[in-house]
Design a protein around this motif. Structure first.
Motif, PDB file in Angstrom:
ATOM      1  N   LEU A  16      13.625  -4.844 -10.421  1.00  0.00           N
ATOM      2  CA  LEU A  16      14.497  -5.990 -10.699  1.00  0.00           C
ATOM      3  C   LEU A  16      13.693  -7.290 -10.782  1.00  0.00           C
ATOM      4  CD1 LEU A  16      17.643  -5.181  -8.530  1.00  0.00           C
ATOM      5  CD2 LEU A  16      17.492  -5.203 -11.024  1.00  0.00           C
ATOM      6  N   LEU A  17      12.651  -7.408  -9.946  1.00  0.00           N
ATOM      7  CA  LEU A  17      11.770  -8.579 -10.036  1.00  0.00           C
ATOM      8  C   LEU A  17      11.060  -8.621 -11.386  1.00  0.00           C
ATOM      9  CD1 LEU A  17      10.087  -8.801  -6.493  1.00  0.00           C
ATOM     10  CD2 LEU A  17      11.823 -10.321  -7.472  1.00  0.00           C
ATOM     11  N   SER A  64      12.166  -7.283 -14.134  1.00  0.00           N
ATOM     12  CA  SER A  64      13.198  -7.620 -15.112  1.00  0.00           C
ATOM     13  C   SER A  64      13.450  -9.129 -15.136  1.00  0.00           C
ATOM     14  CB  SER A  64      14.484  -6.872 -14.793  1.00  0.00           C
ATOM     15  OG  SER A  64      15.481  -7.193 -15.728  1.00  0.00           O
ATOM     16  N   ALA A  65      13.495  -9.733 -13.952  1.00  0.00           N
ATOM     17  CA  ALA A  65      13.677 -11.185 -13.854  1.00  0.00           C
ATOM     18  C   ALA A  65      12.516 -11.915 -14.528  1.00  0.00           C
ATOM     19  CB  ALA A  65      13.799 -11.602 -12.392  1.00  0.00           C
ATOM     20  N   PRO A 124      17.079 -15.965 -13.459  1.00  0.00           N
ATOM     21  CA  PRO A 124      15.794 -16.344 -14.060  1.00  0.00           C
ATOM     22  C   PRO A 124      15.930 -17.144 -15.348  1.00  0.00           C
ATOM     23  CG  PRO A 124      16.156 -13.972 -14.252  1.00  0.00           C
ATOM     24  CD  PRO A 124      17.238 -14.508 -13.381  1.00  0.00           C
ATOM     25  N   VAL A 152      21.579  -6.672 -11.792  1.00  0.00           N
ATOM     26  CA  VAL A 152      20.860  -7.021 -13.023  1.00  0.00           C
ATOM     27  C   VAL A 152      21.422  -8.306 -13.618  1.00  0.00           C
ATOM     28  CG1 VAL A 152      20.423  -6.308 -15.419  1.00  0.00           C
ATOM     29  CG2 VAL A 152      20.063  -4.680 -13.558  1.00  0.00           C
ATOM     30  N   PHE A 174      20.647 -11.351 -10.711  1.00  0.00           N
ATOM     31  CA  PHE A 174      19.265 -11.600 -10.293  1.00  0.00           C
ATOM     32  C   PHE A 174      18.203 -11.331 -11.356  1.00  0.00           C
ATOM     33  CE2 PHE A 174      21.661 -10.764  -6.387  1.00  0.00           C
ATOM     34  CZ  PHE A 174      21.436 -11.972  -5.739  1.00  0.00           C
ATOM     35  N   ALA A 175      18.537 -10.542 -12.377  1.00  0.00           N
ATOM     36  CA  ALA A 175      17.532 -10.244 -13.402  1.00  0.00           C
ATOM     37  C   ALA A 175      17.840 -10.907 -14.735  1.00  0.00           C
ATOM     38  CB  ALA A 175      17.416  -8.732 -13.588  1.00  0.00           C
ATOM     39  N   GLU A 176      19.013 -11.505 -14.873  1.00  0.00           N
ATOM     40  CA  GLU A 176      19.350 -12.169 -16.131  1.00  0.00           C
ATOM     41  C   GLU A 176      19.715 -13.648 -15.928  1.00  0.00           C
ATOM     42  OE1 GLU A 176      19.075 -11.067 -19.252  1.00  0.00           O
ATOM     43  OE2 GLU A 176      18.384  -9.087 -18.637  1.00  0.00           O
ATOM     44  N   SER A 188      13.025 -11.627 -18.337  1.00  0.00           N
ATOM     45  CA  SER A 188      14.153 -12.456 -18.779  1.00  0.00           C
ATOM     46  C   SER A 188      13.801 -13.940 -18.757  1.00  0.00           C
ATOM     47  CB  SER A 188      15.377 -12.206 -17.899  1.00  0.00           C
ATOM     48  OG  SER A 188      15.838 -10.902 -18.042  1.00  0.00           O
ATOM     49  N   ASN A 234      11.516  -5.400 -20.641  1.00  0.00           N
ATOM     50  CA  ASN A 234      12.783  -5.610 -19.940  1.00  0.00           C
ATOM     51  C   ASN A 234      13.651  -4.356 -19.956  1.00  0.00           C
ATOM     52  OD1 ASN A 234      14.452  -7.162 -18.390  1.00  0.00           O
ATOM     53  ND2 ASN A 234      15.148  -8.487 -20.028  1.00  0.00           N
ATOM     54  N   ASN A 252      14.714  -2.202 -16.649  1.00  0.00           N
ATOM     55  CA  ASN A 252      16.156  -2.126 -16.351  1.00  0.00           C
ATOM     56  C   ASN A 252      16.660  -0.685 -16.347  1.00  0.00           C
ATOM     57  OD1 ASN A 252      16.540  -4.860 -16.001  1.00  0.00           O
ATOM     58  ND2 ASN A 252      17.277  -5.230 -18.067  1.00  0.00           N
TER      59      ASN A 252
END
Length: 193
Positions: A12-13, A15-16, A108, A100, A103-105, A19, A65, A69
């Motif tokens: 997830l980090l 992914s952030a 960030p 997601v 915190f990942a979209e 993004s 990404n 994800n």
């Protein structure tokens, strides 16, 4: 279980990172980065290098990404099925969608919009390496996309007409001068532009 949860958190980090990088690099001002590069800023030169190959940059970001994800969701689903049986699929879907999305979209990307230039300069070296590493895969993906667009009858060339270019220039001038500025100096500069 702790290791698996940690792995999902790490993904997830990542992914952030992807993004936020996408938003920062696509929203950054080309003219600002050009000026910084002219002033000798090596990081701005990297940003400009990435932006000059925007299609490769976007392909790298989207590949990274989606990879993280999908991996995070698959791992979380596996963990939830082990813990809760078949109901785990529903739990994993709900939990991962919330994690997601927030915190990942949203988080960030919001940060990147607030700190666009700072973040673009910070992520450029990493994105430069990733763009090089993912290069062969991106070439294949871009080829597939171009063929698909051609089969659909869509042009793959971005062509601006003279009228569109003039409209963009006028819009930029209007944005930079604003309605409230009425000084003679500003009027003269606007007329010159």
């Amino acid at each position: 279980m702790v290791f698996t949860a940690g792995l999902v958190f790490f993904l997830l980090l990542l992914s952030a990172f992807f993004s936020g990088s996408e938003t920062a690099l696509t929203a950054t001002s080309r003219s600002y980065m050009h000026q910084r590069e002219n002033d000798g800023d090596v990081r701005a030169k990297r940003v400009n290098g990435l932006l000059s190959h925007r299609e490769r940059l976007i392909a790298t970001i989207l590949l990274g990404n989606n990879l993280v994800n999908i991996s995070a969701s698959a791992i979380a689903t596996s963990l939830m099925i082990e813990t809760f049986g078949e109901r785990g699929v529903v739990y994993a879907t709900v939990i991962m969608t919330v994690l997601v999305l927030i915190f990942a979209e949203i988080l960030p990307k919001t940060y990147a919009l607030i700190h666009t230039h700072k973040m673009a300069l910070a992520v450029a070296p990493i994105m430069q390496v990733l763009t090089w590493l993912f290069g062969p895969i991106n070439v294949v993906i871009q080829g597939i996309v171009r063929v698909a667009l051609t089969l659909l009858g869509a042009s793959t060339e971005r062509v601006l007409t003279a009228q569109q270019t003039l409209s963009e220039l006028r819009g930029a001038i209007d944005l930079h001068t604003g309605e409230a500025e009425i000084k003679d100096e500003v009027k003269h500069e606007r007329a010159m532009l």
